[in-house]
Design an enzyme around this catalytic site. Structure first.
Site, short mmCIF file in Angstrom:
data_model
loop_
_atom_site.label_atom_id
_atom_site.label_comp_id
_atom_site.label_asym_id
_atom_site.label_seq_id
_atom_site.Cartn_x
_atom_site.Cartn_y
_atom_site.Cartn_z
N LYS A 1 0.96 -1.08 -0.09
CA LYS A 1 -0.05 -0.05 0.70
C LYS A 1 0.95 1.70 0.45
O LYS A 1 0.28 2.53 0.35
CB LYS A 1 -0.83 -0.31 1.01
CG LYS A 1 -1.89 -1.26 1.38
CD LYS A 1 -3.41 -1.04 0.63
CE LYS A 1 -3.71 -2.30 1.03
NZ LYS A 1 -4.14 -3.53 -0.31
N CYS A 2 2.57 0.69 -0.52
CA CYS A 2 3.13 2.33 -0.39
C CYS A 2 2.77 2.98 -1.86
O CYS A 2 2.37 2.51 -2.50
CB CYS A 2 4.85 1.55 -0.14
SG CYS A 2 5.66 3.09 -0.08
#
Length: 196
Positions: free
Chosen positions: A71-72
């Site tokens: 989710k970066c």
């Protein structure tokens, strides 16, 4: 009154103390030198299903070790770059070892095993070997990352990359934002090094 026997025992006790301290210091130095001689190949990690994997099995290969996150903001470009490196260099001896890590903003929420594999498939991220989720910094850091970071201790974010030569020695560390394809020159050097 001067007692020769007491003096002798005092001298012997002092000699014994010096010998113990000297031996202790030598043992500590030897242990420290052994720690510095450790290579990546001497360690065992766990795959995404929890089975042990001896990193000795990667002996003779150049390894790229990366702490990944799903989710970066860097995920898409990093996965794409890692995939490109796999396509270009895997057959020549590059292995990419991916270690999911949730320490940076909770950006790797997936569980180990099937959920992790499903995430990578959904992203089209054929990026190499997948291992169990670990800590890469702090008191609970995995021994692999303790070894990787012994000269520069702090991992700043997701997607910090370590290039390891064929003998299991750390060659170089690369920051989180550096695109994986920027490592191509160094990978070529390590792959071409016949002395390894």
């Amino acid at each position: 009154m001067f007692n020769k026997e007491d003096a002798f025992h005092g001298v012997m006790a002092a000699v014994a103390l010096v010998a113990v301290l000297y031996t202790r210091r030598g043992l500590q130095q030897g242990l420290q030198e052994m720690r510095w001689r450790l290579t990546i190949h001497s360690l065992t990690v766990r795959d995404t299903y929890g089975s042990p994997v001896q990193l000795q099995s990667f002996s003779g290969q150049v390894m790229l070790i990366v702490n990944i996150a799903s989710k970066c903001g860097l995920t898409s470009s990093q996965y794409d770059g890692l995939r490109q490196l796999m396509e270009e260099y895997e057959e020549r001896g590059l292995s990419i070892l991916n270690f999911p890590c949730n320490q940076f903003g909770g950006q790797m929420p997936e569980s180990d095993g099937q959920e992790m594999l499903d995430h990578l498939r959904k992203e089209g991220a054929n990026i190499g070997h997948l291992f169990a989720k670990i800590d890469v910094k702090g008191a609970q850091a995995d021994p692999l990352y303790k070894l990787l970071t012994r000269q520069q201790p702090d991992i700043e974010w997701n997607f910090v990359k370590f290039l390891v030569d064929r003998r299991g020695n750390v060659y170089k560390r690369y920051g989180a934002e550096l695109e994986p394809v920027a490592l191509a020159h160094d990978i070529e050097l390590l792959l071409a090094d016949a002395s390894e």
